[in-house]
Design an enzyme around this catalytic site. Structure first.
Site, PDB file in Angstrom:
ATOM      1  N   LYS A 176      48.937  41.115  46.887  1.00  0.00           N
ATOM      2  CA  LYS A 176      48.876  42.337  47.688  1.00  0.00           C
ATOM      3  C   LYS A 176      47.679  43.144  47.204  1.00  0.00           C
ATOM      4  O   LYS A 176      47.636  43.605  46.067  1.00  0.00           O
ATOM      5  CB  LYS A 176      50.162  43.150  47.543  1.00  0.00           C
ATOM      6  CG  LYS A 176      50.178  44.436  48.363  1.00  0.00           C
ATOM      7  CD  LYS A 176      51.502  45.163  48.180  1.00  0.00           C
ATOM      8  CE  LYS A 176      51.553  46.444  48.991  1.00  0.00           C
ATOM      9  NZ  LYS A 176      52.856  47.144  48.811  1.00  0.00           N
ATOM     10  N   LYS A 229      48.761  39.870  51.557  1.00  0.00           N
ATOM     11  CA  LYS A 229      48.722  41.112  52.333  1.00  0.00           C
ATOM     12  C   LYS A 229      47.486  41.896  51.954  1.00  0.00           C
ATOM     13  O   LYS A 229      47.237  42.102  50.767  1.00  0.00           O
ATOM     14  CB  LYS A 229      49.989  41.930  52.054  1.00  0.00           C
ATOM     15  CG  LYS A 229      50.045  43.259  52.788  1.00  0.00           C
ATOM     16  CD  LYS A 229      51.284  44.061  52.384  1.00  0.00           C
ATOM     17  CE  LYS A 229      51.322  45.384  53.143  1.00  0.00           C
ATOM     18  NZ  LYS A 229      52.447  46.228  52.697  1.00  0.00           N
TER      19      LYS A 229
END
Length: 302
Positions: A176, A229
């Site tokens: 992320k 992400k």
């Protein structure tokens, strides 16, 4: 007949924002078509998505109150816990995923508890394990830690296994990045940091090899699915993760990606359906098995 990559509703996960109250469908200003729902309305939206063929939703909670530790996150009567119970009762075959993080529940907006202004990694892991366990007790099929603390997957796996929830899946936000594409989400989840940013625990967008190390660590700790992400700016990372680990890979087409497409389409600069199809196809072609997307219900109507 010769197309190499196919995207279907079976690949998609719909995000839902859940808040206290009844009869609430409050549109997010920066994300047209995305709403904060009360639990009853979230259950209706989830059931409609399932009827469209979308197999799973991921829940983000907006609590009644916030404090320094984010204690609403692990309450058995918390908004996400009650939403899980309602969704599983109303649509039993729907896969219910829960976001496991503290940023929506802390009054300072960071993903963990603070110690002299810095996020305290190990104490935060203990609280994330409590949160994940409360979601499992409510009936969640999958828990998805999104905080990026070191060791949190192992802490969650241990807590789940020790309490008899060995079959609850962990979908780890393994890579992320500290991205500028999250702005609209922070409006939707009411989770913007009150000071500083999250660069001390989220990943530097310039680092690719580090992403592979993070994924390897989460898999070693017991993650069943790993996520990259954002999605579209990090297609190279998705491909590297898939090639290196050959495990289930998810990608999150985040709020900024959604908002850009909606804004440009509203001005007639882009063909929305065409661009949604193309972007989802690119994410799938890169190697994602699952895609979290705010376009999921619209895609189901194409």
């Amino acid at each position: 007949m010769v197309r190499e990559t196919h995207v279907s509703v079976d690949d998609l996960i719909l995000p839902l924002f859940v808040r206290p109250g009844t009869g609430i469908s409050q549109e997010v200003g920066s994300m047209p078509g995305v709403f904060q729902y009360s639990i009853d309305r979230a259950a209706e939206a989830a059931a409609q998505a399932f009827d469209q063929g979308i197999p799973a939703v991921i829940l983000f909670g907006i609590p009644e109150s916030k404090d320094a530790q984010g204690s609403q996150a692990w309450r058995d009567d918390g908004v996400v816990q009650r939403a899980v119970e309602r969704l599983k009762k109303q649509t039993p075959d729907l896969v219910v995923i829960t976001d496991v993080c503290l940023c929506e529940y802390t009054d300072h907006g960071h993903c963990g508890i603070l110690n002299d202004g810095d996020v305290a990694n190990d104490p935060t892991c203990a609280l994330l394990a409590r949160e994940a366990l409360s979601h499992a007790r409510a009936g969640a099929d999958v828990v998805a830690p999104s905080d990026m603390m070191d060791g949190r997957v192992g802490a969650i796996r241990g807590a789940l296994d020790d309490s008899g929830f060995e079959n609850v899946v962990i979908l780890s936000y393994a890579a992320k990045f500290c991205s500028g594409f999250y702005g609209p989400f922070r409006e939707a989840a009411e989770s913007a940091p009150q000071s500083g940013d999250r660069s001390s625990y989220q990943m530097d967008p310039a680092n690719g090899a580090e992403a592979l190390r993070e994924v390897a660590l989460d898999l070693e700790e017991g993650a069943d699915i790993v996520m990259v992400k954002p999605a579209l700016p990090y297609l190279d990372i998705i491909r590297q993760v898939k090639d290196e680990f050959r495990c289930p890979v998810a990608a999150y087409q985040v709020s900024g990606e959604y908002a850009m497409i909606k804004a440009a389409s509203a001005r007639g600069w882009l063909d929305e359906e065409r661009v949604v199809r193309e972007s989802l196809t690119a994410i799938k072609r890169a190697g994602a098995d699952l895609i979290i997307s705010y376009h999921a219900t619209a895609f189901a109507t194409y």
